[in-house]
Scaffold this motif. Sequence first.
Motif, PDB file in Angstrom:
ATOM      1  N   VAL A   1     -18.549   6.027 -12.756  1.00  0.00           N
ATOM      2  CA  VAL A   1     -19.009   6.468 -14.074  1.00  0.00           C
ATOM      3  C   VAL A   1     -19.805   7.758 -13.942  1.00  0.00           C
ATOM      4  CG1 VAL A   1     -20.511   5.891 -16.028  1.00  0.00           C
ATOM      5  CG2 VAL A   1     -19.067   4.129 -14.997  1.00  0.00           C
ATOM      6  N   TYR A   2     -19.476   8.736 -14.812  1.00  0.00           N
ATOM      7  CA  TYR A   2     -20.215   9.995 -14.918  1.00  0.00           C
ATOM      8  C   TYR A   2     -20.539  10.201 -16.394  1.00  0.00           C
ATOM      9  CZ  TYR A   2     -18.097  10.645 -10.306  1.00  0.00           C
ATOM     10  OH  TYR A   2     -17.690  10.465  -9.004  1.00  0.00           O
ATOM     11  N   GLY A   3     -21.487   9.441 -16.900  1.00  0.00           N
ATOM     12  CA  GLY A   3     -21.823   9.513 -18.318  1.00  0.00           C
ATOM     13  C   GLY A   3     -20.730   8.888 -19.167  1.00  0.00           C
ATOM     14  N   SER A   4     -20.160   9.671 -20.067  1.00  0.00           N
ATOM     15  CA  SER A   4     -19.126   9.142 -20.955  1.00  0.00           C
ATOM     16  C   SER A   4     -17.719   9.323 -20.375  1.00  0.00           C
ATOM     17  CB  SER A   4     -19.208   9.814 -22.326  1.00  0.00           C
ATOM     18  OG  SER A   4     -19.015  11.213 -22.195  1.00  0.00           O
ATOM     19  N   GLU A   5     -17.635   9.802 -19.128  1.00  0.00           N
ATOM     20  CA  GLU A   5     -16.359   9.935 -18.437  1.00  0.00           C
ATOM     21  C   GLU A   5     -16.435   9.231 -17.091  1.00  0.00           C
ATOM     22  OE1 GLU A   5     -14.385  14.101 -19.472  1.00  0.00           O
ATOM     23  OE2 GLU A   5     -16.353  14.341 -18.533  1.00  0.00           O
ATOM     24  N   GLY A   6     -15.284   9.018 -16.498  1.00  0.00           N
ATOM     25  CA  GLY A   6     -15.273   8.384 -15.187  1.00  0.00           C
ATOM     26  C   GLY A   6     -13.857   8.197 -14.704  1.00  0.00           C
ATOM     27  N   PHE A   7     -13.725   7.360 -13.697  1.00  0.00           N
ATOM     28  CA  PHE A   7     -12.422   7.018 -13.154  1.00  0.00           C
ATOM     29  C   PHE A   7     -12.204   5.513 -13.274  1.00  0.00           C
ATOM     30  CE2 PHE A   7     -13.177  11.014 -10.821  1.00  0.00           C
ATOM     31  CZ  PHE A   7     -11.979  11.669 -11.083  1.00  0.00           C
ATOM     32  N   ALA A   8     -10.944   5.149 -13.477  1.00  0.00           N
ATOM     33  CA  ALA A   8     -10.588   3.744 -13.585  1.00  0.00           C
ATOM     34  C   ALA A   8      -9.314   3.497 -12.784  1.00  0.00           C
ATOM     35  CB  ALA A   8     -10.367   3.350 -15.046  1.00  0.00           C
ATOM     36  N   LEU A   9      -9.239   2.342 -12.148  1.00  0.00           N
ATOM     37  CA  LEU A   9      -8.038   1.923 -11.435  1.00  0.00           C
ATOM     38  C   LEU A   9      -7.163   1.182 -12.435  1.00  0.00           C
ATOM     39  CD1 LEU A   9      -6.575   1.787  -8.693  1.00  0.00           C
ATOM     40  CD2 LEU A   9      -7.741  -0.394  -8.296  1.00  0.00           C
ATOM     41  N   ILE A  10      -6.014   1.767 -12.741  1.00  0.00           N
ATOM     42  CA  ILE A  10      -5.182   1.314 -13.854  1.00  0.00           C
ATOM     43  C   ILE A  10      -3.820   0.839 -13.367  1.00  0.00           C
ATOM     44  CG2 ILE A  10      -4.026   2.059 -15.977  1.00  0.00           C
ATOM     45  CD1 ILE A  10      -7.049   1.897 -16.270  1.00  0.00           C
TER      46      ILE A  10
ATOM     47  N   PRO B   1     -10.167  12.099  -7.639  1.00  0.00           N
ATOM     48  CA  PRO B   1     -11.209  11.190  -7.153  1.00  0.00           C
ATOM     49  C   PRO B   1     -11.539  11.483  -5.699  1.00  0.00           C
ATOM     50  CG  PRO B   1      -9.099  10.074  -7.098  1.00  0.00           C
ATOM     51  CD  PRO B   1      -8.840  11.451  -7.667  1.00  0.00           C
ATOM     52  N   GLU B   2     -12.730  11.066  -5.274  1.00  0.00           N
ATOM     53  CA  GLU B   2     -13.078  11.139  -3.859  1.00  0.00           C
ATOM     54  C   GLU B   2     -14.056  10.022  -3.539  1.00  0.00           C
ATOM     55  OE1 GLU B   2     -16.424  14.722  -3.890  1.00  0.00           O
ATOM     56  OE2 GLU B   2     -14.344  15.276  -3.514  1.00  0.00           O
ATOM     57  N   SER B   3     -14.750  10.133  -2.432  1.00  0.00           N
ATOM     58  CA  SER B   3     -15.451   9.015  -1.794  1.00  0.00           C
ATOM     59  C   SER B   3     -16.148   8.039  -2.741  1.00  0.00           C
ATOM     60  CB  SER B   3     -16.478   9.569  -0.804  1.00  0.00           C
ATOM     61  OG  SER B   3     -15.855  10.370   0.161  1.00  0.00           O
ATOM     62  N   ALA B   4     -17.026   8.559  -3.589  1.00  0.00           N
ATOM     63  CA  ALA B   4     -17.803   7.671  -4.456  1.00  0.00           C
ATOM     64  C   ALA B   4     -16.924   6.887  -5.417  1.00  0.00           C
ATOM     65  CB  ALA B   4     -18.834   8.483  -5.237  1.00  0.00           C
ATOM     66  N   ASP B   5     -15.752   7.411  -5.725  1.00  0.00           N
ATOM     67  CA  ASP B   5     -14.847   6.750  -6.661  1.00  0.00           C
ATOM     68  C   ASP B   5     -14.020   5.660  -5.981  1.00  0.00           C
ATOM     69  OD1 ASP B   5     -15.611   8.785  -8.614  1.00  0.00           O
ATOM     70  OD2 ASP B   5     -14.344  10.128  -7.427  1.00  0.00           O
ATOM     71  N   PHE B   6     -13.869   5.754  -4.665  1.00  0.00           N
ATOM     72  CA  PHE B   6     -13.067   4.774  -3.934  1.00  0.00           C
ATOM     73  C   PHE B   6     -13.870   3.549  -3.513  1.00  0.00           C
ATOM     74  CE2 PHE B   6     -10.802   8.769  -2.204  1.00  0.00           C
ATOM     75  CZ  PHE B   6     -10.010   8.855  -3.338  1.00  0.00           C
ATOM     76  N   GLY B   7     -15.165   3.718  -3.283  1.00  0.00           N
ATOM     77  CA  GLY B   7     -15.926   2.646  -2.669  1.00  0.00           C
ATOM     78  C   GLY B   7     -15.494   2.487  -1.221  1.00  0.00           C
ATOM     79  N   SER B   8     -15.757   1.347  -0.643  1.00  0.00           N
ATOM     80  CA  SER B   8     -15.383   1.084   0.748  1.00  0.00           C
ATOM     81  C   SER B   8     -14.610  -0.222   0.834  1.00  0.00           C
ATOM     82  CB  SER B   8     -16.640   1.006   1.632  1.00  0.00           C
ATOM     83  OG  SER B   8     -16.291   0.729   2.968  1.00  0.00           O
ATOM     84  N   ASP B   9     -13.412  -0.156   1.383  1.00  0.00           N
ATOM     85  CA  ASP B   9     -12.561  -1.336   1.572  1.00  0.00           C
ATOM     86  C   ASP B   9     -12.228  -2.006   0.234  1.00  0.00           C
ATOM     87  OD1 ASP B   9     -11.097  -3.322   2.798  1.00  0.00           O
ATOM     88  OD2 ASP B   9     -12.824  -4.418   3.576  1.00  0.00           O
ATOM     89  N   LYS B  10     -11.945  -1.181  -0.781  1.00  0.00           N
ATOM     90  CA  LYS B  10     -11.639  -1.715  -2.110  1.00  0.00           C
ATOM     91  C   LYS B  10     -10.270  -1.288  -2.632  1.00  0.00           C
ATOM     92  CE  LYS B  10     -16.443  -1.995  -3.726  1.00  0.00           C
ATOM     93  NZ  LYS B  10     -17.419  -1.516  -4.755  1.00  0.00           N
ATOM     94  N   ILE B  11      -9.821  -0.086  -2.266  1.00  0.00           N
ATOM     95  CA  ILE B  11      -8.642   0.494  -2.914  1.00  0.00           C
ATOM     96  C   ILE B  11      -7.634   0.944  -1.860  1.00  0.00           C
ATOM     97  CG2 ILE B  11      -7.827   2.383  -4.390  1.00  0.00           C
ATOM     98  CD1 ILE B  11     -10.517   2.324  -5.801  1.00  0.00           C
ATOM     99  N   PHE B  12      -6.368   0.588  -2.076  1.00  0.00           N
ATOM    100  CA  PHE B  12      -5.309   1.037  -1.173  1.00  0.00           C
ATOM    101  C   PHE B  12      -5.129   2.544  -1.283  1.00  0.00           C
ATOM    102  CE2 PHE B  12      -3.959  -3.427  -1.889  1.00  0.00           C
ATOM    103  CZ  PHE B  12      -3.908  -3.848  -0.561  1.00  0.00           C
ATOM    104  N   ALA B  13      -4.732   3.157  -0.164  1.00  0.00           N
ATOM    105  CA  ALA B  13      -4.597   4.613  -0.113  1.00  0.00           C
ATOM    106  C   ALA B  13      -3.651   5.144  -1.184  1.00  0.00           C
ATOM    107  CB  ALA B  13      -4.112   5.042   1.275  1.00  0.00           C
ATOM    108  N   LEU B  14      -2.511   4.483  -1.377  1.00  0.00           N
ATOM    109  CA  LEU B  14      -1.538   4.994  -2.341  1.00  0.00           C
ATOM    110  C   LEU B  14      -1.977   4.738  -3.775  1.00  0.00           C
ATOM    111  CD1 LEU B  14       1.908   4.284  -0.650  1.00  0.00           C
ATOM    112  CD2 LEU B  14       0.260   6.122  -0.284  1.00  0.00           C
TER     113      LEU B  14
END
Length: 269
Positions: free
Chosen positions: A231-240, A153-166
Motif C-alpha cells: 500500500v502507498y496511500g490510495s494506490e498499491g499493488f495487488a496479486l490478482i 513491483p519490487e522487494s517490498a511488494d513481494f514480501g519474503s517466501d510469499k509469491i512465485f516468480a512468474l
Amino acid sequence: MEPVHLKDRAVIALEGGEAREFLQGLITNDLKYLAPATGLYAALLTPQGKILFDFLITEGDGAVLLDCAADRAEALVKRLTMYRLRAKIEIAVRPQLCVYAGLTGRPAERAVTFADPRLAALGSRSIGASAEMPDFLQGPASYHAERLALGVPESADFGSDKIFALDAGLDELHAVAFDKGCYVGQELTARMKHRGTARKRILIVRAEKPLPAAGTTIISGALEIGEIVSVYGSEGFALIRLDRLDEAKASLTTDNLPVTIARPAWLDA
C-alpha cells in the motif's frame, strides 16, 4: 525522472574469482549476459520457486555488485553465506556505496551506471561512492511514484517466501533466463512457464481513499479476485487472479472500498 538518491537501497559486493560461478548456480538470471556498464535483474528463490530476494546486478569496484533493498541486505548476505560452502569468495555489504537513479553527466561517470534492465522507462541506475556523489539529491519518493505509475513491483511488494516468480511478473521484467542451467527454484519455475499455470499477476490497485492493509482481499460480488500486497496511500499493488478478473461481473471492492485494477502496458499476460 529527476536524479534521486535511493536511500532505501544497499549494495552487497561479492569478491573473488568464483563469484560469478557461485551466483550462476543460485539466481534466476544468466550471468553470461553481464558485461561492463550493463545490469541484470534477478531473484533468489526458495526451492519451491517463491521470491526471497530480488536485486539488480552489475560489475564494479573489483566485484559483482548487488543493488538490493536496504532492509533485506543483511538477510541476503546471510542467505548467500549459507550457500557459499567452500567457494572462494567474500560477501559483504559495502556501506560506502550508494544507489542512485537518473544520474547524468560527471556524477554518472564517477559511478557504475547502467540502463535499468527491467524497463526502459525506469531510466538509468548508478552505484557510486557516496563521498563522490552530489549530496543535495532528493530521496526515493519520486522514484517510487514513477515505479508505481509504471506498475513495476519490487522487494517490498513481494514480501519474503510469499509469491512465485512468474506471478510477480519477473519473466516480463527480464529477471528469468529459461535457457540456463539449474538454480534454486528452477524446476517449479520452468514447469509453470511450460504448462502456463501462472494465472496470477501483481497489478496496480487504486481507490479514492487510502487502501486497507496488505493481505486484505479484493472481491467482485461473492467472487474473490485477489489480495492487496502493498500500500502507498490510495494506490498499491495487488496479486490478482487474471481469469477471475476477466470473469468479474460486479464492481471491485476491498473492505467495502471501491477499487480499480490497472494492468501495466509492459505486462504480457
